[in-house]
Structures are given as structure tokens and as C-alpha cells.
Design a protein around this motif. Sequence first.
Motif, mmCIF file in Angstrom:
data_model
loop_
_atom_site.group_PDB
_atom_site.id
_atom_site.type_symbol
_atom_site.label_atom_id
_atom_site.label_comp_id
_atom_site.label_asym_id
_atom_site.label_seq_id
_atom_site.Cartn_x
_atom_site.Cartn_y
_atom_site.Cartn_z
ATOM 1 N N LEU A 9 15.414 -58.390 48.437
ATOM 2 C CA LEU A 9 16.622 -58.837 49.116
ATOM 3 C C LEU A 9 16.664 -58.305 50.535
ATOM 4 O O LEU A 9 17.044 -59.020 51.475
ATOM 5 C CB LEU A 9 17.858 -58.363 48.333
ATOM 6 C CG LEU A 9 19.218 -58.796 48.902
ATOM 7 C CD1 LEU A 9 19.317 -60.325 48.921
ATOM 8 C CD2 LEU A 9 20.352 -58.194 48.093
ATOM 9 N N VAL A 10 16.238 -57.048 50.711
ATOM 10 C CA VAL A 10 16.196 -56.460 52.049
ATOM 11 C C VAL A 10 15.265 -57.247 52.952
ATOM 12 O O VAL A 10 15.573 -57.526 54.107
ATOM 13 C CB VAL A 10 15.750 -54.985 51.970
ATOM 14 C CG1 VAL A 10 15.447 -54.439 53.358
ATOM 15 C CG2 VAL A 10 16.826 -54.143 51.301
ATOM 16 N N SER A 25 9.099 -45.281 57.813
ATOM 17 C CA SER A 25 9.835 -44.758 56.660
ATOM 18 C C SER A 25 9.978 -45.814 55.573
ATOM 19 O O SER A 25 9.908 -45.507 54.372
ATOM 20 C CB SER A 25 11.221 -44.262 57.092
ATOM 21 O OG SER A 25 11.992 -45.332 57.630
ATOM 22 N N TYR A 26 10.169 -47.067 55.979
ATOM 23 C CA TYR A 26 10.287 -48.139 54.992
ATOM 24 C C TYR A 26 8.937 -48.384 54.305
ATOM 25 O O TYR A 26 8.877 -48.580 53.084
ATOM 26 C CB TYR A 26 10.788 -49.418 55.658
ATOM 27 C CG TYR A 26 11.047 -50.544 54.685
ATOM 28 C CD1 TYR A 26 11.969 -50.387 53.657
ATOM 29 C CD2 TYR A 26 10.356 -51.751 54.780
ATOM 30 C CE1 TYR A 26 12.205 -51.415 52.751
ATOM 31 C CE2 TYR A 26 10.586 -52.771 53.883
ATOM 32 C CZ TYR A 26 11.511 -52.604 52.869
ATOM 33 O OH TYR A 26 11.741 -53.611 51.962
ATOM 34 N N ILE A 27 7.857 -48.361 55.075
ATOM 35 C CA ILE A 27 6.525 -48.527 54.497
ATOM 36 C C ILE A 27 6.216 -47.375 53.541
ATOM 37 O O ILE A 27 5.629 -47.578 52.476
ATOM 38 C CB ILE A 27 5.458 -48.601 55.603
ATOM 39 C CG1 ILE A 27 5.574 -49.941 56.332
ATOM 40 C CG2 ILE A 27 4.059 -48.430 55.030
ATOM 41 C CD1 ILE A 27 4.493 -50.184 57.348
ATOM 42 N N THR A 37 4.002 -56.220 46.301
ATOM 43 C CA THR A 37 4.405 -57.534 46.842
ATOM 44 C C THR A 37 5.269 -57.372 48.075
ATOM 45 O O THR A 37 5.048 -58.016 49.111
ATOM 46 C CB THR A 37 5.168 -58.333 45.769
ATOM 47 O OG1 THR A 37 4.331 -58.495 44.629
ATOM 48 C CG2 THR A 37 5.569 -59.699 46.307
ATOM 49 N N GLU A 38 6.275 -56.502 47.986
ATOM 50 C CA GLU A 38 7.171 -56.280 49.112
ATOM 51 C C GLU A 38 6.421 -55.682 50.299
ATOM 52 O O GLU A 38 6.675 -56.025 51.456
ATOM 53 C CB GLU A 38 8.308 -55.333 48.693
ATOM 54 C CG GLU A 38 9.250 -55.915 47.668
ATOM 55 C CD GLU A 38 8.747 -55.748 46.240
ATOM 56 O OE1 GLU A 38 7.543 -55.452 46.070
ATOM 57 O OE2 GLU A 38 9.539 -55.910 45.296
ATOM 58 N N HIS A 39 5.464 -54.803 49.986
ATOM 59 C CA HIS A 39 4.638 -54.178 51.021
ATOM 60 C C HIS A 39 3.839 -55.245 51.777
ATOM 61 O O HIS A 39 3.804 -55.257 53.015
ATOM 62 C CB HIS A 39 3.705 -53.176 50.347
ATOM 63 C CG HIS A 39 3.103 -52.193 51.291
ATOM 64 N ND1 HIS A 39 2.618 -50.973 50.886
ATOM 65 C CD2 HIS A 39 2.866 -52.250 52.631
ATOM 66 C CE1 HIS A 39 2.128 -50.321 51.926
ATOM 67 N NE2 HIS A 39 2.262 -51.075 52.997
ATOM 68 N N PRO A 260 -4.993 -35.268 48.897
ATOM 69 C CA PRO A 260 -4.575 -36.158 50.001
ATOM 70 C C PRO A 260 -3.532 -37.178 49.561
ATOM 71 O O PRO A 260 -3.575 -37.719 48.468
ATOM 72 C CB PRO A 260 -5.885 -36.859 50.392
ATOM 73 C CG PRO A 260 -6.694 -36.848 49.129
ATOM 74 C CD PRO A 260 -6.349 -35.565 48.429
ATOM 75 N N VAL A 261 -2.565 -37.403 50.425
ATOM 76 C CA VAL A 261 -1.498 -38.386 50.205
ATOM 77 C C VAL A 261 -1.508 -39.358 51.375
ATOM 78 O O VAL A 261 -1.524 -38.937 52.528
ATOM 79 C CB VAL A 261 -0.115 -37.714 50.075
ATOM 80 C CG1 VAL A 261 0.968 -38.770 49.885
ATOM 81 C CG2 VAL A 261 -0.115 -36.714 48.920
ATOM 82 N N LEU A 262 -1.499 -40.646 51.076
ATOM 83 C CA LEU A 262 -1.664 -41.655 52.126
ATOM 84 C C LEU A 262 -0.477 -41.684 53.091
ATOM 85 O O LEU A 262 -0.639 -41.861 54.296
ATOM 86 C CB LEU A 262 -1.852 -43.031 51.482
ATOM 87 C CG LEU A 262 -2.367 -44.145 52.387
ATOM 88 C CD1 LEU A 262 -3.704 -43.760 53.025
ATOM 89 C CD2 LEU A 262 -2.536 -45.438 51.598
ATOM 90 N N TYR A 263 0.736 -41.533 52.554
ATOM 91 C CA TYR A 263 1.938 -41.550 53.407
ATOM 92 C C TYR A 263 2.734 -40.275 53.191
ATOM 93 O O TYR A 263 2.807 -39.765 52.092
ATOM 94 C CB TYR A 263 2.807 -42.753 53.078
ATOM 95 C CG TYR A 263 2.196 -44.079 53.472
ATOM 96 C CD1 TYR A 263 2.256 -44.546 54.780
ATOM 97 C CD2 TYR A 263 1.547 -44.859 52.516
ATOM 98 C CE1 TYR A 263 1.693 -45.759 55.136
ATOM 99 C CE2 TYR A 263 0.977 -46.079 52.873
ATOM 100 C CZ TYR A 263 1.052 -46.520 54.173
ATOM 101 O OH TYR A 263 0.497 -47.721 54.530
#
Length: 263
Positions: A9-10, A25-27, A37-39, A260-263
Motif C-alpha cells: 500500500l505504501v 532506511s526503507y530499503i 516483491t516490495e523490494h 556480516p550484515v548486508l544492511y
Amino acid sequence: MMCRAINLLVLLLLPLAMWSQIDPSYIRHLSQHRLKTEHQVYLNRQEGLVAPDTLRYYQLKYALQYREHDLFANQFPYSNQLFLQDSTAMMLTALWYLEDDQRPTFDQMRWLQTSPFPTVKKLALAFEATEKTDVNIDLVQLPGALHETWLNYSGYARKKPWKAAALSAILPGSGKWYAGRPRSAVSNTIGVGLFAMQAIESYRKLGHKHPLTIGNFLVLGIFYGGNIVGSAKAVTVRRTELRNIFYKDAALYYRRLHRPVLY
């Protein structure tokens, strides 16, 4: 389901005006909740709205997270400085290659080896080591935790498929024993021996022109040839198995070490 519906919806309610930059931040939110899907929709809507290098950087990280091999290959970051300067993304790329047994091309290997990050270079060494059967463990400089796995692989990698085939040609089953398959070696020796005895017995009693004798020798030839080919293949298969074990252990070691963390 509620979280997915809210995010869709966003996306639908986002203004259609030109955006000047991507919202990290949204990613990060989409990535952490694995909203694939939203990504993808969000990144697709940035086409033409942000700098190409920036968009490509986030597309590469998307492909990296969801193991999209084709997308990552098409967008491979040879010239994307944002990706090249991201130590975590680079490390995860090398780990991805190891975990999925994705053999780097020559250019990809050079890209990993020339990385400014020491850990990425060490991960590249795991690939380099398996390309040479005479590599010394001290020269490769792999950590001690991988020493045993490396020795298992490097010791076996010296075995040659043609030697296994030659041994089986001389003594059926010996090639499988050389390949490290003792049970298969015993069954091959017994099998070829039984077929040989049956063929010889048929030859003695019925003669060489009898259909049964011809059939027995034909089956013997097929089994004997399969024993030779199978021995050579057994060496190749076992070498690949040990190489993959080495890859997985190397990936697990560095993933636990650096988390390791991607984000």
C-alpha cells in the motif's frame, strides 16, 4: 501478511513526482523483513529518478541478498565504486560464491583478489587454492580451523582420473579402490570376475559362435568398460565433493568470524 499488505500500500501511495534519492532506511526495512516483491518494485520505480550508479549499487545488493545469479551477473560491479567500497557487500559476494559453489570467472577472481579488504582477499584464496593441487597451506595462509579440510582436499586432488582408469583396466576394481571407494571396488572385482567366469565357461562348452557365448562376452565387455569409466569418474566426483566441503567450511568460518550484515 498484514506487513506485506501495508508495504504494498505504501508503494502504491508513493508520489509519482521525481525523487532525488533512494530512501536507505526503507530499503533496510524491506531487506530485514525479506519483502522481496516490495523490494523489487521499489527499486524498479527508481529507474531514471536517481543516479545510475546509485541504483545499480542497490540492485546489486538486492541480487546478492536473494541469490539472483543472473541479475548479479548482468549488473556485475566492475566499475561500481559504491559496491567496491562496501566491505560487507564484497565479503558477502565472496561467501556467496563459496556457499553456492559459483565458480568465479577470471575477471571475477581478479576483482576479488584486488579488493582493498583483507578478508575478501582471504576468501579469494579459497578459490585459488583449489585451482592448484600443489599449493602449500602456508603459502595459501588459510586459518588453522580450515587446515584439516584443506589437507583432505589437497591430498585427494593429486589423484588422477586416468590413473584410476588404468588401474581398473589392469585389475577391475582397483581403480575404485584408488578413488577411495572400497565397497564399490569389491563389488566391481566380484562382478567382473563372475561375468568373466561365465563367459569362459560358455566358450568352453558351447564354442565361440554360440549366441549365449557371444551374449556373455558382450555383457562382460560392457561391465568391464563401465568399471574403467566409472573409476575415472569416481575420482572426479570425490574431488568435487571434497572441494565443496572445503568451500562450505571456509564460508562458515568467515561468516561466523565477521557476522556480516548486508544492511
